[in-house]
Design a protein around this motif. Structure first.
Motif, PDB file in Angstrom:
ATOM      1  N   ALA A   1       0.822  -1.219   0.000  1.00  0.00           N
ATOM      2  CA  ALA A   1       0.000   0.000   0.000  1.00  0.00           C
ATOM      3  C   ALA A   1       0.850   1.262   0.000  1.00  0.00           C
ATOM      4  CB  ALA A   1      -0.926  -0.003   1.220  1.00  0.00           C
ATOM      5  N   LEU A   2       2.032   1.195   0.619  1.00  0.00           N
ATOM      6  CA  LEU A   2       2.905   2.367   0.728  1.00  0.00           C
ATOM      7  C   LEU A   2       4.281   1.996   0.174  1.00  0.00           C
ATOM      8  CD1 LEU A   2       1.884   3.473   4.353  1.00  0.00           C
ATOM      9  CD2 LEU A   2       1.145   4.517   2.203  1.00  0.00           C
ATOM     10  N   PRO A   3       4.381   1.877  -1.144  1.00  0.00           N
ATOM     11  CA  PRO A   3       5.583   1.279  -1.736  1.00  0.00           C
ATOM     12  C   PRO A   3       6.846   2.116  -1.604  1.00  0.00           C
ATOM     13  CG  PRO A   3       4.045   2.008  -3.437  1.00  0.00           C
ATOM     14  CD  PRO A   3       3.333   2.181  -2.145  1.00  0.00           C
ATOM     15  N   ALA A   4       6.712   3.391  -1.195  1.00  0.00           N
ATOM     16  CA  ALA A   4       7.930   4.202  -1.032  1.00  0.00           C
ATOM     17  C   ALA A   4       8.273   4.410   0.441  1.00  0.00           C
ATOM     18  CB  ALA A   4       7.759   5.553  -1.734  1.00  0.00           C
ATOM     19  N   LEU A   5       7.460   3.863   1.347  1.00  0.00           N
ATOM     20  CA  LEU A   5       7.740   4.037   2.785  1.00  0.00           C
ATOM     21  C   LEU A   5       9.002   3.257   3.160  1.00  0.00           C
ATOM     22  CD1 LEU A   5       6.765   5.072   5.603  1.00  0.00           C
ATOM     23  CD2 LEU A   5       5.532   2.892   5.820  1.00  0.00           C
ATOM     24  N   LYS A   6       9.927   3.950   3.821  1.00  0.00           N
ATOM     25  CA  LYS A   6      11.131   3.262   4.308  1.00  0.00           C
ATOM     26  C   LYS A   6      10.762   2.458   5.541  1.00  0.00           C
ATOM     27  CE  LYS A   6      15.182   6.045   3.230  1.00  0.00           C
ATOM     28  NZ  LYS A   6      16.305   6.755   3.866  1.00  0.00           N
ATOM     29  N   VAL A   7      11.036   1.175   5.502  1.00  0.00           N
ATOM     30  CA  VAL A   7      10.648   0.279   6.596  1.00  0.00           C
ATOM     31  C   VAL A   7      11.867  -0.491   7.095  1.00  0.00           C
ATOM     32  CG1 VAL A   7       9.336  -1.815   7.160  1.00  0.00           C
ATOM     33  CG2 VAL A   7       8.275  -0.016   5.775  1.00  0.00           C
ATOM     34  N   VAL A   8      12.078  -0.479   8.412  1.00  0.00           N
ATOM     35  CA  VAL A   8      13.044  -1.409   9.005  1.00  0.00           C
ATOM     36  C   VAL A   8      12.252  -2.469   9.768  1.00  0.00           C
ATOM     37  CG1 VAL A   8      15.066  -1.761  10.457  1.00  0.00           C
ATOM     38  CG2 VAL A   8      14.754   0.432   9.274  1.00  0.00           C
ATOM     39  N   PHE A   9      12.356  -3.685   9.285  1.00  0.00           N
ATOM     40  CA  PHE A   9      11.744  -4.839   9.950  1.00  0.00           C
ATOM     41  C   PHE A   9      12.745  -5.198  11.060  1.00  0.00           C
ATOM     42  CE2 PHE A   9       9.699  -9.207   8.619  1.00  0.00           C
ATOM     43  CZ  PHE A   9       9.188  -9.344   9.899  1.00  0.00           C
ATOM     44  N   GLU A  10      12.394  -4.836  12.310  1.00  0.00           N
ATOM     45  CA  GLU A  10      13.354  -4.927  13.403  1.00  0.00           C
ATOM     46  C   GLU A  10      13.542  -6.366  13.885  1.00  0.00           C
ATOM     47  OE1 GLU A  10      15.185  -2.539  14.354  1.00  0.00           O
ATOM     48  OE2 GLU A  10      14.152  -0.669  13.912  1.00  0.00           O
ATOM     49  N   HIS A  11      14.746  -6.625  14.350  1.00  0.00           N
ATOM     50  CA  HIS A  11      15.129  -7.914  14.952  1.00  0.00           C
ATOM     51  C   HIS A  11      14.422  -9.111  14.315  1.00  0.00           C
ATOM     52  CE1 HIS A  11      11.543  -6.798  17.152  1.00  0.00           C
ATOM     53  NE2 HIS A  11      12.169  -6.018  17.986  1.00  0.00           N
ATOM     54  N   VAL A  12      14.718  -9.344  13.037  1.00  0.00           N
ATOM     55  CA  VAL A  12      14.073 -10.473  12.350  1.00  0.00           C
ATOM     56  C   VAL A  12      14.591 -11.794  12.929  1.00  0.00           C
ATOM     57  CG1 VAL A  12      13.482  -9.309  10.202  1.00  0.00           C
ATOM     58  CG2 VAL A  12      15.765 -10.307  10.447  1.00  0.00           C
ATOM     59  N   THR A  13      13.692 -12.769  12.971  1.00  0.00           N
ATOM     60  CA  THR A  13      14.042 -14.042  13.630  1.00  0.00           C
ATOM     61  C   THR A  13      13.721 -15.279  12.789  1.00  0.00           C
ATOM     62  OG1 THR A  13      11.880 -14.249  14.693  1.00  0.00           O
ATOM     63  CG2 THR A  13      13.576 -13.046  15.917  1.00  0.00           C
ATOM     64  N   THR A  14      13.204 -15.078  11.590  1.00  0.00           N
ATOM     65  CA  THR A  14      12.757 -16.245  10.812  1.00  0.00           C
ATOM     66  C   THR A  14      13.277 -16.225   9.371  1.00  0.00           C
ATOM     67  OG1 THR A  14      10.762 -15.056  10.158  1.00  0.00           O
ATOM     68  CG2 THR A  14      10.563 -16.519  12.065  1.00  0.00           C
ATOM     69  N   ARG A  15      13.284 -17.404   8.787  1.00  0.00           N
ATOM     70  CA  ARG A  15      13.594 -17.560   7.361  1.00  0.00           C
ATOM     71  C   ARG A  15      12.597 -16.759   6.518  1.00  0.00           C
ATOM     72  NH1 ARG A  15      11.413 -21.486   4.512  1.00  0.00           N
ATOM     73  NH2 ARG A  15      10.837 -22.682   6.361  1.00  0.00           N
ATOM     74  N   GLU A  16      11.328 -16.775   6.952  1.00  0.00           N
ATOM     75  CA  GLU A  16      10.303 -16.043   6.208  1.00  0.00           C
ATOM     76  C   GLU A  16      10.602 -14.537   6.187  1.00  0.00           C
ATOM     77  OE1 GLU A  16       9.781 -18.392   8.448  1.00  0.00           O
ATOM     78  OE2 GLU A  16       8.215 -19.761   7.771  1.00  0.00           O
ATOM     79  N   ALA A  17      11.062 -14.012   7.302  1.00  0.00           N
ATOM     80  CA  ALA A  17      11.361 -12.578   7.371  1.00  0.00           C
ATOM     81  C   ALA A  17      12.553 -12.241   6.475  1.00  0.00           C
ATOM     82  CB  ALA A  17      11.639 -12.159   8.812  1.00  0.00           C
ATOM     83  N   VAL A  18      13.569 -13.070   6.505  1.00  0.00           N
ATOM     84  CA  VAL A  18      14.738 -12.854   5.646  1.00  0.00           C
ATOM     85  C   VAL A  18      14.303 -12.852   4.184  1.00  0.00           C
ATOM     86  CG1 VAL A  18      16.856 -13.966   4.811  1.00  0.00           C
ATOM     87  CG2 VAL A  18      16.446 -13.744   7.279  1.00  0.00           C
ATOM     88  N   GLN A  19      13.471 -13.825   3.823  1.00  0.00           N
ATOM     89  CA  GLN A  19      13.011 -13.917   2.440  1.00  0.00           C
ATOM     90  C   GLN A  19      12.183 -12.698   2.055  1.00  0.00           C
ATOM     91  OE1 GLN A  19      14.142 -16.597   0.616  1.00  0.00           O
ATOM     92  NE2 GLN A  19      13.512 -15.245  -1.061  1.00  0.00           N
TER      93      GLN A  19
END
Ligand code: NCD
Ligand code: ZN
Length: 345
Positions: A165-183
């Motif tokens: 929905a917000l394709p230009a929003l800068k996002v930091v996905f904090e402290h990722v813990t899963t293979r799914e998040a990395v992907q």
């Protein structure tokens, strides 16, 4: 001959420095290791306006030892009531560099967090327009969803639709813990990045149950299965600029962790760099440590790289069993273990 490693001075893109009596005992650990740090706003009460953030920043600076240079990069805590104009004003005045989205009740200090992302869409649209990064604690909170699945379900239900929905929003996905998040982060555009903690690179969920219940291995998001730890190690050491250092150092009084209902959070600040370095060495990726620790973060945030350097020496360092902050005993990550690199001050 001693082996040394010198890199550009690193930064910590996610840390909890706490407040009050604890502050003076906590801040020096981070200031000794890092030039700058993104400071989390989940205090009680949370940092929901620019004036409060600026006052907190001044308290942090007062706790920095006089022989160290350290710049706290502040963040704003989003609630259902956050106003887009006020967010933009504080950002323009440089009170903070980013805003943090905690789903309500996801973790420590998140009771006033956001109950539904739909409620803060005007704020997020404004952040997209002004280029202000959104930092996300990415877990759903429904009690019926297995705690080990909450990050992956958050991606499907909340994060993927938000990024679409917000394709230009800068996002930091904090402290990722899963293979799914990395992907997810790898597949997303350059505006989406992630931080990775040392504990999620070192431990899997077995660490919480090693011979009995181990409260000092408990943090949120909780450590997952081994396959996820391996995916995180591959991402962190890959050289991909979307992944950078964020310790999520989160100290709690030892008595509050060693309790019938112990707090989430691992205090890794005193040896954070040495801890990460162990991982990069094990993965034969020492040459990629500088990117992860000192370059990818500032580039994502649009900040200058640090000018100075730090040097590590290949030498054994024993991590103490306990570290005191004011009158409070804190048990650090790797307590009682020996690490193989030493940060020269
Ligand atoms: C953090 C804390 O204690 O503030 N705890 C944690 O386990 N990481 C909150 C958070 O970042 O989730
Ligand atoms: Zn955190």
């Amino acid at each position: 001959m001693t082996t040394t490693l010198t890199i550009r001075r690193p930064d910590d893109w996610h840390v909890h420095l706490r407040d009050g009596a604890l502050l003076a005992g906590i801040v020096p650990h981070t200031a000794r290791q890092f030039a700058r740090a993104i400071v989390m706003p989940n205090l009680s009460p949370p940092m929901t306006d620019a004036a409060g953030v600026l006052a907190y920043r001044a308290r942090i600076l007062a706790a920095v030892p006089s022989d160290l240079e350290f710049e706290p990069l502040m963040t704003l805590y989003l609630t259902d009531e956050t106003d887009a104009d006020q967010v933009a004003r504080g950002y323009a005045e440089r009170a903070y560099v980013a805003a943090k989205l905690y789903p309500a009740h996801a973790t420590t200090g998140s009771a006033r967090g956001v109950t539904d992302v739909a409620r803060i869409m005007p704020v997020l649209e404004r952040m997209q327009a002004i280029g202000m990064p959104l930092l996300i604690h990415g877990e759903v909170t429904e009690a019926h969803i297995d705690i080990f699945d909450r990050e992956a379900v958050f991606i499907e239900r909340t994060l993927a639709p938000l990024v679409a929905a917000l394709p230009a929003l800068k996002v930091v996905f904090e402290h990722v813990t899963t293979r799914e998040a990395v992907q997810f982060v790898m597949d997303a555009g350059a505006q989406v990045a992630a931080t990775i903690t040392p504990q999620h690179l070192h431990i899997n969920r077995n660490a919480m149950f090693l011979g009995g219940i181990r409260p000092h291995a408990y943090c949120l998001p909780v450590a997952k299965r081994e396959e996820h730890r391996l995916a995180l190690r591959a991402a962190a050491t890959s050289g991909n600029p979307k992944f950078f250092l964020g310790s999520d150092s989160a100290p709690h009084d030892r008595r509050l962790k060693e309790a019938a209902c112990g707090c989430a959070g691992i205090f890794n600040a005193p040896f954070a760099l040495e801890s990460y370095l162990a991982v990069f060495e094990e993965e034969a990726a020492l040459a990629r440590f500088e990117g992860f620790a000192s370059e990818h973060g500032p580039r994502f945030y649009g900040l200058p790289l640090n000018a100075g350097t730090v040097t590590f020496e290949k030498a054994a360092v024993k991590v103490p069993e306990v570290i005191q902050a004011d009158d409070t005993a804190l048990v650090p990550f790797h307590a009682g273990e020996t690490l193989n690199w030493r940060l020269l001050s």
